[in-house]
Design an enzyme around this catalytic site. Structure first.
Site, short mmCIF file in Angstrom:
data_model
loop_
_atom_site.label_atom_id
_atom_site.label_comp_id
_atom_site.label_asym_id
_atom_site.label_seq_id
_atom_site.Cartn_x
_atom_site.Cartn_y
_atom_site.Cartn_z
CE LYS A 1 -10.11 9.78 13.49
NZ LYS A 1 -8.71 10.10 13.38
CG HIS B 1 -7.51 5.26 3.33
ND1 HIS B 1 -6.49 5.78 2.57
CD2 HIS B 1 -7.07 4.05 3.78
CE1 HIS B 1 -5.48 4.93 2.56
NE2 HIS B 1 -5.80 3.87 3.27
CG PHE C 1 -16.11 3.50 8.91
CD1 PHE C 1 -16.94 3.41 7.80
CD2 PHE C 1 -16.27 2.60 9.95
CE1 PHE C 1 -17.91 2.43 7.74
CE2 PHE C 1 -17.24 1.62 9.89
CZ PHE C 1 -18.06 1.53 8.79
CG MET D 1 -11.05 2.17 15.67
SD MET D 1 -9.85 3.32 14.95
CE MET D 1 -9.56 4.38 16.32
CG HIS E 1 -0.71 1.55 9.96
ND1 HIS E 1 -1.31 1.25 8.77
CD2 HIS E 1 0.64 1.43 9.74
CE1 HIS E 1 -0.37 0.95 7.87
NE2 HIS E 1 0.81 1.05 8.43
CG HIS F 1 -2.29 0.55 0.89
ND1 HIS F 1 -2.95 1.43 1.72
CD2 HIS F 1 -3.09 0.40 -0.18
CE1 HIS F 1 -4.10 1.76 1.18
NE2 HIS F 1 -4.22 1.15 0.03
CG ASP G 1 -7.94 -2.25 8.72
OD1 ASP G 1 -7.34 -3.27 8.33
OD2 ASP G 1 -7.37 -1.17 8.96
NE ARG H 1 -6.96 -1.55 1.02
CZ ARG H 1 -6.18 -1.02 1.97
NH1 ARG H 1 -5.03 -1.59 2.26
NH2 ARG H 1 -6.56 0.07 2.62
NE ARG I 1 18.54 15.35 9.73
CZ ARG I 1 18.02 16.41 10.32
NH1 ARG I 1 16.91 16.97 9.86
NH2 ARG I 1 18.60 16.91 11.38
N1 COA Z 1 -14.59 8.08 12.52
C1 COA Z 1 -15.05 9.32 12.78
N2 COA Z 1 -14.59 10.43 12.17
C2 COA Z 1 -13.60 10.27 11.28
C3 COA Z 1 -13.07 9.02 10.98
C4 COA Z 1 -13.60 7.90 11.64
N3 COA Z 1 -13.12 6.68 11.40
N4 COA Z 1 -12.09 9.16 10.04
C5 COA Z 1 -12.01 10.47 9.78
N5 COA Z 1 -12.91 11.14 10.53
C6 COA Z 1 -13.11 12.56 10.55
C7 COA Z 1 -11.87 13.24 11.09
O1 COA Z 1 -11.92 13.34 12.50
C8 COA Z 1 -11.94 14.55 10.40
O2 COA Z 1 -12.91 15.34 11.06
P1 COA Z 1 -12.55 16.83 11.52
O3 COA Z 1 -12.15 17.54 10.26
O4 COA Z 1 -13.82 17.29 12.13
O5 COA Z 1 -11.43 16.65 12.49
C9 COA Z 1 -12.50 14.22 9.04
O6 COA Z 1 -13.23 13.00 9.22
C10 COA Z 1 -11.50 14.08 7.94
O7 COA Z 1 -10.49 13.18 8.30
P2 COA Z 1 -9.32 12.86 7.25
O8 COA Z 1 -8.48 14.08 7.09
O9 COA Z 1 -9.93 12.29 6.04
O10 COA Z 1 -8.52 11.72 7.95
P3 COA Z 1 -6.96 11.61 8.24
O11 COA Z 1 -6.23 11.59 6.95
O12 COA Z 1 -6.51 12.59 9.25
O13 COA Z 1 -6.89 10.20 8.94
C11 COA Z 1 -7.37 7.90 9.23
C12 COA Z 1 -7.08 9.03 8.22
C13 COA Z 1 -7.41 6.57 8.50
C14 COA Z 1 -6.24 7.86 10.27
C15 COA Z 1 -8.71 8.20 9.90
O14 COA Z 1 -9.74 8.15 8.93
C16 COA Z 1 -8.99 7.26 11.03
O15 COA Z 1 -8.53 7.49 12.15
N6 COA Z 1 -9.78 6.16 10.77
C17 COA Z 1 -10.02 5.18 11.78
C18 COA Z 1 -8.82 4.26 11.92
C19 COA Z 1 -8.69 3.31 10.76
O16 COA Z 1 -9.66 2.70 10.32
N7 COA Z 1 -7.44 3.13 10.30
C20 COA Z 1 -7.13 2.20 9.23
C21 COA Z 1 -6.74 2.93 7.99
S1 COA Z 1 -6.59 1.79 6.62
#
Ligand code: COA
Length: 375
Positions: free
Chosen positions: A255, A261, A259, A257, A222, A187, A312, A270, A356
């Site tokens: 949050k 990306h 959801f 989990m 992650h 990925h 996930d 996927r 770096r």
């Molecule tokens: N549940 C609730 N709110 C969520 C969310 C979730 N799973 N994922 C994103 N959001 C919200 C964020 O809090 C943000 O809101 P804000 O602007 O009010 O703070 C908004 O949606 C946009 O987030 P975004 O910028 O798209 O996400 P990111 O790039 O900072 O983070 C992740 C990406 C994957 C870390 C994040 O979506 C997340 O924490 N997901 C849950 C963990 C997960 O499933 N990880 C596996 C990834 S494959």
């Protein structure tokens, strides 16, 4: 949290941090490709070792090459006695990701990478042994049995399931595990892969790169998300309860989990594959609540936040239907992503400059030092 939001470029989002010929993520078209192949086509038509070979050796194997590769991996499955002894000393309440980290690191003590010319052999050995590292510890710590770490299963998918359950998996379960390993294999510059590349850029050894990557994958933002998703799904006993509960969690700004990306904006390619298989496993097992609960959460997230399930989310239910304990979800991810990590290490080594970056300094201006007795 508010401070992080002020940093526009936080998390290096949107910045190109290097080159790769291994995968594309979130580009128009397939959404995810491995060396030019749509991951959905690979998941529908290939077995995991074909994809591992593609990533590690550059092209899809012929049938003969695949047979030879599987035979090679099969011959590398046995764990050294010293590693078994170390695994036996890890307590039952340890997190299995910590077990994987120790397993990778300790194997590096026993069979160090003598030179970069050995990088493929070291990777193949890790690929062959990781399922046994996880299952040997798990079954010893939780069931008090010392399992045989080899099996007659031709591939990693069946081998893992057989070591875990103590008997050969059904064709359906083996097939779903193959698909899962394919979907998780690579990925681009995700956090754990970037960790591996940073480590590789210092010209460190393969085991260090992989051990560091496991540490990064462990976090719930992650790889740990599939475990966290399962824990949440299990809290609900019906679709209605899940709908209400998810709305409440969103209200409390929690949050969810599984959801969202960092790169994909509308969907995770996927997801459609693993969701399809999870549904099939639900039907096969006569499930009446895990899949409906998952779909209810999925619906609320889309309606309320336009957030979609990532790889996930439906992996959680698919693994549950195959009888896999929740705490082993992320270690399975390790068994697969090892291929992507190692391929990135090869790539980094082939065209290396130490990684770096610079930091924007936000501390004090330069000031005179005052001796301790005058402060
Ligand atoms: N549940 C609730 N709110 C969520 C969310 C979730 N799973 N994922 C994103 N959001 C919200 C964020 O809090 C943000 O809101 P804000 O602007 O009010 O703070 C908004 O949606 C946009 O987030 P975004 O910028 O798209 O996400 P990111 O790039 O900072 O983070 C992740 C990406 C994957 C870390 C994040 O979506 C997340 O924490 N997901 C849950 C963990 C997960 O499933 N990880 C596996 C990834 S494959």
């Amino acid at each position: 949290m508010a401070e992080a939001k002020n940093l526009g470029g936080a998390g290096l989002r949107g910045q190109v941090a290097g080159q790769t010929a291994l995968s594309t993520v979130g580009q128009t078209g397939a959404g995810l490709t491995y060396r030019g192949y749509d991951v959905r086509e690979l998941a529908r038509g290939a077995v995991f070792e074909e994809v591992a070979y593609l990533l590690l050796y550059g092209e899809l194997p012929t049938q003969r090459q695949l047979d030879q590769y599987r035979t090679k991996l099969k011959g590398l499955r046995e764990l050294p006695q010293a590693l078994k002894e170390v695994l036996e000393r890890i307590p039952a309440n340890a997190h299995p990701m910590d077990v994987m980290r120790t397993g990778a690191s300790f194997l590096g003590n026993l069979e160090p990478e003598a030179s970069f010319a050995k990088q493929h052999d070291v990777t193949d050995r890790l690929l062959a042994t990781f399922p046994a590292v996880m299952c040997y510890w798990y079954r010893f710590a939780h069931q008090g049995v010392r399992i045989n770490t080899t099996s007659e299963q031709p591939g990693v998918a069946g081998h893992f399931l057989e070591l875990l359950h103590g008997n050969a998996p059904t064709d359906l379960h083996r097939q779903v595990m193959d698909v899962s390993l394919i979907l998780y294999a690579e990925h681009e510059f995700n956090a754990s892969t970037f960790t591996a590349r940073v480590c590789a850029s210092t010209l460190s050894d393969m085991y260090s790169c992989i051990t560091g990557a496991i540490g990064s994958l462990r976090g719930p933002l992650h790889g740990g998300a599939n475990e966290a998703a399962m824990a949440m799904i299990e809290k609900f006993s019906s679709a209605d309860e899940a709908t209400r509960g998810t709305l409440d969690m969103l209200e409390r700004k929690e949050k969810i989990m599984g959801f969202g990306h960092a790169i994909y904006r509308d969907s995770d390619p996927r997801n459609e594959i693993i969701k399809e298989w999870s549904k099939r496993l639900a039907e096969e097992s006569g499930d009446t609540f895990i899949f409906p609960v998952s779909e209810a959460i999925d619906r609320v997230m889309w309606e309320q936040k336009k957030l979609f399930p990532n790889a996930d989310f439906y992996h959680a239910s698919a693994y549950r239907f195959m009888g896999i304990p929740t705490e082993l979800f992320t270690p399975i991810f390790v068994c697969s992503r090892l291929t992507g990590w190692a391929a990135h290490v090869f790539e980094q080594r082939a065209n290396n400059r130490i990684i770096r970056p610079s930091a924007e300094y936000t501390g004090h201006a330069e000031r005179p030092f005052v001796a301790i007795n005058q402060r």
